[in-house]
Each structure stands twice: as C-alpha cells, then as structure tokens.
Design a protein around this motif. Structure first.
Motif, PDB file in Angstrom:
ATOM      1  N   PRO A 197      -6.313   1.183  -6.367  1.00  9.67           N
ATOM      2  CA  PRO A 197      -6.129   2.764  -6.140  1.00  9.67           C
ATOM      3  C   PRO A 197      -5.332   2.889  -5.038  1.00  9.67           C
ATOM      4  N   ALA A 198      -5.171   1.757  -3.946  1.00 10.53           N
ATOM      5  CA  ALA A 198      -4.416   2.181  -2.582  1.00 10.53           C
ATOM      6  C   ALA A 198      -2.869   1.406  -2.736  1.00 10.53           C
ATOM      7  N   LEU A 199      -2.651   0.963  -3.773  1.00 13.67           N
ATOM      8  CA  LEU A 199      -1.252   0.362  -3.927  1.00 13.67           C
ATOM      9  C   LEU A 199      -0.208   1.431  -4.370  1.00 13.67           C
ATOM     10  N   SER A 200       1.052   1.090  -3.804  1.00 11.53           N
ATOM     11  CA  SER A 200       2.288   2.028  -4.419  1.00 11.53           C
ATOM     12  C   SER A 200       2.781   1.225  -5.676  1.00 11.53           C
ATOM     13  N   GLN A 201       3.767   1.710  -6.341  1.00  6.84           N
ATOM     14  CA  GLN A 201       3.958   1.040  -7.646  1.00  6.84           C
ATOM     15  C   GLN A 201       4.864  -0.294  -7.436  1.00  6.84           C
ATOM     16  N   ASN A 202       5.304  -0.621  -6.214  1.00  7.59           N
ATOM     17  CA  ASN A 202       6.294  -1.733  -5.950  1.00  7.59           C
ATOM     18  C   ASN A 202       5.555  -2.893  -5.513  1.00  7.59           C
ATOM     19  N   LEU A 226      -6.439  -9.608  -7.462  1.00 13.23           N
ATOM     20  CA  LEU A 226      -6.039  -8.694  -6.391  1.00 13.23           C
ATOM     21  C   LEU A 226      -5.295  -7.212  -6.646  1.00 13.23           C
ATOM     22  N   ILE A 227      -4.635  -7.179  -7.592  1.00 10.06           N
ATOM     23  CA  ILE A 227      -4.022  -6.165  -8.145  1.00 10.06           C
ATOM     24  C   ILE A 227      -5.232  -5.144  -8.452  1.00 10.06           C
ATOM     25  N   PHE A 259       0.846  -1.143  -0.100  1.00  2.00           N
ATOM     26  CA  PHE A 259      -0.009   0.082   0.140  1.00  2.00           C
ATOM     27  C   PHE A 259       0.745   1.335   0.135  1.00  2.00           C
ATOM     28  N   ASP A 260       0.329   2.206  -0.631  1.00  2.00           N
ATOM     29  CA  ASP A 260       1.132   3.650  -0.548  1.00  2.00           C
ATOM     30  C   ASP A 260       1.271   4.160   0.729  1.00  2.00           C
TER      31      ASP A 260
END
Length: 226
Positions: free
Chosen positions: A123-128, A117-118, A31-32
């Motif tokens: 919307p809440a995920l970082s790029q990694n 899952l992705i 998550f970001d």
C-alpha cells in the motif's frame, strides 16, 4: 537485445553450460513518499515482520533499529538465515540483500522473501523497483573460458566481455554484463540489473530470476539453474 553484428558473429553457436559458484540478489522497492520514523510505528512494523516471516524463523532478536532521529534518518533491519538474508527499511525504500544463493532452492527462498516484502509494504510503495543479481559461474574448463573470451571483432578489437540490454516494455530494461571472473579461475562474472522496472513487471516472471538467467543464452551461455 542491443549488440553489434560484428560481436554477435564472433560468438560460439553452441551453448556452454556454466556451474554457479556464487550468486546474490538485491531488491529495492521505493515508497511513494518519504516516511518519517514516527509515521512508521516501529512496534507494529516489528510485529508485522514476525508474522510475515515466521516460516523463516525470524525472531525478535533478529530485528533492530540501527539508527533513528524521528525524521528521515532511520534504519530498521531484520536478519535471517545467519545473516545471509538482510532486510532494511528506511525513509525512502525497503530493500533485501540475499547471499550464497547456490541452488535453485536457495533462490526460491530469496524470491519468496521478496514477494513477502512487496505484499507487506504494497500500500505504501510506488510502482518502481530495482533488482540486481551478481553471479560467478564456472566454465567446464580453462580452455573453454579462454576460447569464449578470446574472440575478436573486426579491426583487431579484442572482445573482453559482453554488455547488452533487453527491453521489457515501454522504458523498462534489463541490463546484462558478462565478463571474466577474477574470483574463480575458470569462471565468468554475470551481472543483471533493471532500469525503470515496475513491481508488476518484476513479479510477472515465475520464478522471478528466470527471465534474467535466460538472457545469457543469447550470448551462447547457459546458467545451470539447479
């Protein structure tokens, strides 16, 4: 691929096809920012799981809140396919563990779950993200395994296994390790893991495991992906 010239010259030139005996995937997207349990809204998340994985027959009984303290110490889990697929959401990341992926069809199911899952959390995920695959696969015979792992580099150095890195772009790497399997008598153990990989780069391979499996061919081994 980083590998010394002495080691590269000691490898057999013909591809040895390995039959997969065990295969597992693990995926983690971050998550970001850390998310509190209250911000997650567990009822809505459970409903989203049921909607997203209805084709995989996920039921309400398969979703559990294993622990939760209203801040960051929580774990929300979903289990599929008799616990061969486990999904976990905590304050830092969403992750999936996939066991007994013995055929390409099994690996396709795991890949589809990872993509869902992705999509669900994008919307809440970082790029990694992080991905790893662990495989035990058999040589055609004990002799073939012994020949592969008995080559010698210069100065009498015995080569017990292989370690290499494949650069994707920028600082993104795939690490590949090949060693003798201590689970199967005629087997090799192959392990792939990512370093600094982005979600976008991870999804750019179709199917997602192909770019990993193909790396063994640089070391004269081919995983029988059927």
């Amino acid at each position: 691929m980083t590998e010394t010239s002495q080691v590269r010259k000691s490898r057999p030139s013909a591809l040895e096809t390995l039959s997969i005996r065990e295969c597992s995937f693990s995926f983690r997207a971050f998550f970001d920012r850390p998310r509190t349990l209250q911000s997650v809204q567990t009822t809505e998340l459970a409903d989203a799981f049921l909607d997203t994985f209805h084709e995989q027959n996920l039921s309400a009984a398969d979703i559990t809140l294993d622990k939760g303290d209203s801040l960051f110490g929580y774990s929300i889990k979903a289990q599929l396919y008799s616990r061969l697929v486990s999904i976990n959401v905590d304050a830092i990341a969403v992750e999936g563990a996939f066991l007994r992926l013995l055929t390409a069809a099994d690996r396709g199911i795991a890949a589809e779950c990872i993509k869902k899952l992705i999509e669900l959390f994008r919307p809440a995920l970082s790029q990694n993200c992080f991905f790893e695959a662990a495989i035990h696969a058999d040589f055609g015979s004990t002799k073939a395994r012994e020949e592969y792992f008995s080559h010698h580099a210069d100065a009498g150095l015995e080569l017990g296994g292989v370690l290499g890195y494949k650069r994707i772009q920028n600082q993104q790497l795939i690490r590949v390790q090949i060693d003798q399997s201590y689970t199967y008598e005629n087997g090799a153990f192959v392990h792939f893991s990512t370093v600094g990989m982005t979600v976008e780069a991870f999804l750019s391979s179709d199917p997602i495991w192909r770019r990993f499996f193909q790396l063994t061919e640089r070391f004269a081994l081919k995983l029988d992906d059927v």
